[in-house]
Design an enzyme around this catalytic site. Structure first.
Site, mmCIF file in Angstrom:
data_model
loop_
_atom_site.group_PDB
_atom_site.id
_atom_site.type_symbol
_atom_site.label_atom_id
_atom_site.label_comp_id
_atom_site.label_asym_id
_atom_site.label_seq_id
_atom_site.Cartn_x
_atom_site.Cartn_y
_atom_site.Cartn_z
ATOM 1 N N ARG A 12 -10.634 -4.391 5.643
ATOM 2 C CA ARG A 12 -9.198 -4.331 5.382
ATOM 3 C C ARG A 12 -8.294 -4.772 6.545
ATOM 4 O O ARG A 12 -7.536 -3.972 7.103
ATOM 5 C CB ARG A 12 -8.808 -2.927 4.908
ATOM 6 C CG ARG A 12 -9.572 -2.520 3.687
ATOM 7 C CD ARG A 12 -9.135 -1.214 3.126
ATOM 8 N NE ARG A 12 -7.923 -1.302 2.333
ATOM 9 C CZ ARG A 12 -7.378 -0.274 1.701
ATOM 10 N NH1 ARG A 12 -7.936 0.908 1.782
ATOM 11 N NH2 ARG A 12 -6.286 -0.425 0.991
ATOM 12 N N ASP A 45 -8.711 -0.136 -8.161
ATOM 13 C CA ASP A 45 -8.528 1.317 -8.058
ATOM 14 C C ASP A 45 -9.024 2.069 -9.300
ATOM 15 O O ASP A 45 -9.028 3.302 -9.311
ATOM 16 C CB ASP A 45 -7.051 1.655 -7.801
ATOM 17 C CG ASP A 45 -6.636 1.342 -6.366
ATOM 18 O OD1 ASP A 45 -7.514 1.036 -5.538
ATOM 19 O OD2 ASP A 45 -5.424 1.402 -6.068
ATOM 20 N N LYS A 84 1.749 6.839 -6.336
ATOM 21 C CA LYS A 84 1.490 6.831 -4.881
ATOM 22 C C LYS A 84 1.781 5.455 -4.285
ATOM 23 O O LYS A 84 2.452 5.338 -3.267
ATOM 24 C CB LYS A 84 0.025 7.195 -4.621
ATOM 25 C CG LYS A 84 -0.412 6.949 -3.182
ATOM 26 C CD LYS A 84 -1.853 7.336 -2.942
ATOM 27 C CE LYS A 84 -2.844 6.212 -3.021
ATOM 28 N NZ LYS A 84 -2.765 5.202 -1.946
ATOM 29 N N ASN A 85 1.278 4.407 -4.933
ATOM 30 C CA ASN A 85 1.395 3.081 -4.327
ATOM 31 C C ASN A 85 2.789 2.482 -4.468
ATOM 32 O O ASN A 85 3.059 1.407 -3.949
ATOM 33 C CB ASN A 85 0.346 2.124 -4.905
ATOM 34 C CG ASN A 85 -1.040 2.433 -4.376
ATOM 35 O OD1 ASN A 85 -1.196 3.277 -3.493
ATOM 36 N ND2 ASN A 85 -2.050 1.767 -4.927
ATOM 37 N N CYS A 110 -11.947 0.888 7.017
ATOM 38 C CA CYS A 110 -12.006 2.191 6.364
ATOM 39 C C CYS A 110 -13.246 2.198 5.490
ATOM 40 O O CYS A 110 -13.986 1.212 5.453
ATOM 41 C CB CYS A 110 -10.742 2.488 5.570
ATOM 42 S SG CYS A 110 -10.634 1.577 4.057
ATOM 43 N N ARG A 167 -4.924 12.972 -1.625
ATOM 44 C CA ARG A 167 -4.134 11.842 -1.131
ATOM 45 C C ARG A 167 -3.461 11.105 -2.288
ATOM 46 O O ARG A 167 -2.425 10.476 -2.096
ATOM 47 C CB ARG A 167 -5.039 10.855 -0.378
ATOM 48 C CG ARG A 167 -5.669 11.451 0.846
ATOM 49 C CD ARG A 167 -6.353 10.396 1.627
ATOM 50 N NE ARG A 167 -5.441 9.270 1.812
ATOM 51 C CZ ARG A 167 -5.795 8.096 2.302
ATOM 52 N NH1 ARG A 167 -7.026 7.895 2.668
ATOM 53 N NH2 ARG A 167 -4.915 7.136 2.430
HETATM 54 C C1 UD1 Z 1 -3.212 -1.858 -2.015
HETATM 55 C C2 UD1 Z 1 -3.249 -0.466 -2.598
HETATM 56 C C3 UD1 Z 1 -4.690 -0.043 -2.883
HETATM 57 C C4 UD1 Z 1 -5.377 -1.100 -3.752
HETATM 58 C C5 UD1 Z 1 -5.212 -2.500 -3.155
HETATM 59 C C6 UD1 Z 1 -5.739 -3.595 -4.077
HETATM 60 C C7 UD1 Z 1 -1.294 0.567 -1.586
HETATM 61 C C8 UD1 Z 1 -0.750 1.577 -0.637
HETATM 62 N N1 UD1 Z 1 -2.620 0.455 -1.644
HETATM 63 O O1 UD1 Z 1 -3.911 -1.824 -0.780
HETATM 64 O O2 UD1 Z 1 -4.651 1.209 -3.568
HETATM 65 O O3 UD1 Z 1 -6.756 -0.795 -3.828
HETATM 66 O O4 UD1 Z 1 -3.834 -2.776 -2.921
HETATM 67 O O5 UD1 Z 1 -5.102 -3.568 -5.292
HETATM 68 O O6 UD1 Z 1 -0.560 -0.078 -2.318
HETATM 69 N N2 UD1 Z 1 -6.420 -8.700 3.101
HETATM 70 C C9 UD1 Z 1 -6.606 -9.563 4.175
HETATM 71 N N3 UD1 Z 1 -5.615 -9.645 5.125
HETATM 72 C C10 UD1 Z 1 -4.473 -8.906 5.060
HETATM 73 C C11 UD1 Z 1 -4.293 -8.029 3.956
HETATM 74 C C12 UD1 Z 1 -5.283 -7.955 2.991
HETATM 75 O O7 UD1 Z 1 -7.627 -10.235 4.267
HETATM 76 O O8 UD1 Z 1 -3.622 -9.023 5.955
HETATM 77 C C13 UD1 Z 1 -7.476 -8.598 2.052
HETATM 78 C C14 UD1 Z 1 -8.094 -7.204 1.962
HETATM 79 O O9 UD1 Z 1 -9.151 -7.026 2.899
HETATM 80 C C15 UD1 Z 1 -8.582 -7.186 0.525
HETATM 81 C C16 UD1 Z 1 -7.524 -8.026 -0.211
HETATM 82 O O10 UD1 Z 1 -6.866 -8.780 0.789
HETATM 83 O O11 UD1 Z 1 -9.821 -7.823 0.391
HETATM 84 C C17 UD1 Z 1 -6.515 -7.233 -0.976
HETATM 85 O O12 UD1 Z 1 -6.043 -6.164 -0.182
HETATM 86 P P1 UD1 Z 1 -4.543 -5.638 -0.268
HETATM 87 O O13 UD1 Z 1 -3.915 -6.064 -1.541
HETATM 88 O O14 UD1 Z 1 -3.832 -5.978 0.994
HETATM 89 O O15 UD1 Z 1 -4.756 -4.063 -0.304
HETATM 90 P P2 UD1 Z 1 -3.739 -3.004 0.259
HETATM 91 O O16 UD1 Z 1 -2.362 -3.551 0.164
HETATM 92 O O17 UD1 Z 1 -4.224 -2.490 1.586
#
Ligand code: UD1
Length: 416
Positions: A122, A305, A22-23, A117, A397
């Site tokens: 996030r 995850d 998925k990711n 969420c 999902r």
């Molecule tokens: C992706 C994965 C999700 C997984 C997560 C962490 C996908 C579609 N989803 O989510 O399944 O749980 O990685 O391995 O690939 N953050 C900020 N600012 C930003 C972006 C992130 O502060 O602009 C923080 C988030 O709140 C979180 C951390 O960074 O605490 C990591 O999040 P992130 O790696 O961005 O998760 P996703 O990419 O949303």
């Protein structure tokens, strides 16, 4: 069809094939936007999030067909409406992955802010900051990110935090920027590497994907191409935990063994016997699990995850364990539900202290997010009696045909 009932206690046995990740498929579908002509994406898992991403791209004006193998053929050349509306983004946060590709290829994008969420706040500030550093003009108006750029410019971007989709958004955008981009403190998740393979096959020049420094030499244009999506390491991990909890004996084919080190180490520590073959993993468990401490962190450390699934495993372990969740502030929603099944878990801040009980008992429980729903299903497989998991739509999902695969391994699950 929003509930599944699991008759617990069956030992999982047999062989299943892992689905595409998925990711990986979600950023790859978003990246099709930057290629001229058609891309063909295969090994696509049949998941609700994939359907949502397809609808999003089709709504923008991309031509898209899905064949009987779930392969996707997509041509973005006719995009007229580079918009990701709130109604879509609120159901799938990964819609934010359209932002970078749209502004890079079409010079503009309007993407709804995802908002919080269930598992935490996030934010997407780092996606926005990175695109601004490449010269995009970005305003947030009425809950929408409005981005414009004549042509993005390569730049050196140091990510304040390791973010997976943030890295992916900037990586895709950089492929069409003028000059070189360096992304420092980049995510090194295997799904970033799979995305980079697809982009490279389109003609992009990328070095360092899979390390914390990714160099991209921007191109004037890229061409749609074929890519087969990598296996889903979280799906594989989830089935392995389910087998360990039921003292089962299973083999999973189409695996990506090197990407699963942290999870396999913890399963071994829990007492499982694991043997690795060519793209396959076998697990046999002869005992009640040993308790294992978990500390989630970005790859190659233990993935957030897989945290909920190990909570379920530790709930029936022969001792006490501690799980520390470091990525998301509210990712213990499954704990209250596991407690309804008899688990002894205490959450203090970002830690769960789990005292293993002799067995869990079937109970009605409610899924609250994707991985929480997986933990409740596998807890139900190991429990005595029947477990009803409500709001099971979350599981669709991220898990392809979950009840068919588990029933194939000897579980008794029905959806109603
Ligand atoms: C992706 C994965 C999700 C997984 C997560 C962490 C996908 C579609 N989803 O989510 O399944 O749980 O990685 O391995 O690939 N953050 C900020 N600012 C930003 C972006 C992130 O502060 O602009 C923080 C988030 O709140 C979180 C951390 O960074 O605490 C990591 O999040 P992130 O790696 O961005 O998760 P996703 O990419 O949303």
């Amino acid at each position: 069809m929003n509930k599944i009932t699991i008759h617990g206690g069956n030992r999982l046995q047999g062989t299943i094939k892992a689905s595409g990740a998925k990711n990986a498929v979600l950023p790859i579908l978003a990246a099709t936007l930057i290629g001229q002509g058609e891309s063909h994406i295969s090994h696509v898992p049949h998941l609700h999030d994939v359907t949502t991403m397809n609808q999003l791209l089709a709504q923008m004006g991309a031509q898209l067909t899905v064949d009987h193998h779930s392969d996707i053929f997509i041509n973005p050349d006719g995009i007229t409406d580079p918009v990701a509306p709130y109604e879509t983004v609120k159901t799938m946060r990964a819609s934010i992955l359209a932002l970078g590709p749209l502004v890079a290829r079409f010079g503009q994008a309007k993407v709804s802010l995802p908002g919080g969420c269930q598992i935490g706040s996030r934010p997407v500030d780092l996606h926005i900051k990175g695109l601004k550093a490449m010269g995009a003009e970005i305003d947030v108006i009425d809950g929408y990110i409005h981005a414009k750029a004549k042509r993005l410019q390569g730049n050196r971007i140091v990510m304040d935090k390791v973010t997976v989709t943030g890295t992916e958004n900037l990586l895709i955008a950089a492929c069409l920027a003028k000059g070189e981009t360096l992304i420092e403190n980049a995510a090194i998740e295997p799904e970033v590497v799979d995305l980079a393979k697809y982009l490279s096959a389109m003609g992009a020049e990328i070095k360092g994907a899979g390390t914390s420094k990714i160099y991209v030499q921007g191109k004037d244009n890229l061409t749609g191409t074929h890519h087969a999506v990598m296996p889903d390491r979280i799906e594989i991990g989830t089935f392995l935990v389910a087998a360990a909890m039921t003292q089962g004996d299973i083999t999973i084919t189409n695996t990506c063994n090197d990407d699963l080190d942290a999870v396999l180490d913890k399963l071994t520590e829990a007492g499982a016997e694991i043997s690795l073959g060519d793209n396959q993993i076998s697990l046999t468990m002869y005992q009640r699990p040993n308790p294992v401490d978990i500390y989630t962190a970005p790859h190659p450390a233990f993935p957030t995850d897989m945290q909920a699934q190990f909570c379920a495993l530790n709930a029936i372990a022969n001792g006490t364990s501690c799980i520390t969740e470091n990525l998301f502030e509210n990712r213990f929603m499954h704990v209250e539900e596991l407690k309804r099944m008899g688990a002894n878990i205490n959450v203090e801040g970002n830690r769960a202290i789990i005292k293993g009980v002799d067995h869990l008992s079937g109970a009605p429980v409610t899924a609250t997010d994707l991985r929480a729903s997986a933990s409740l299903v596998i807890a139900g497989l190991a429990a005595q009696g029947d477990t009803e998991v409500h709001d099971i739509h979350y599981i669709d999902r991220g898990y392809e045909a979950i009840e068919e695969k588990l029933n194939q391994l000897g579980a008794q699950i029905i959806r109603s």
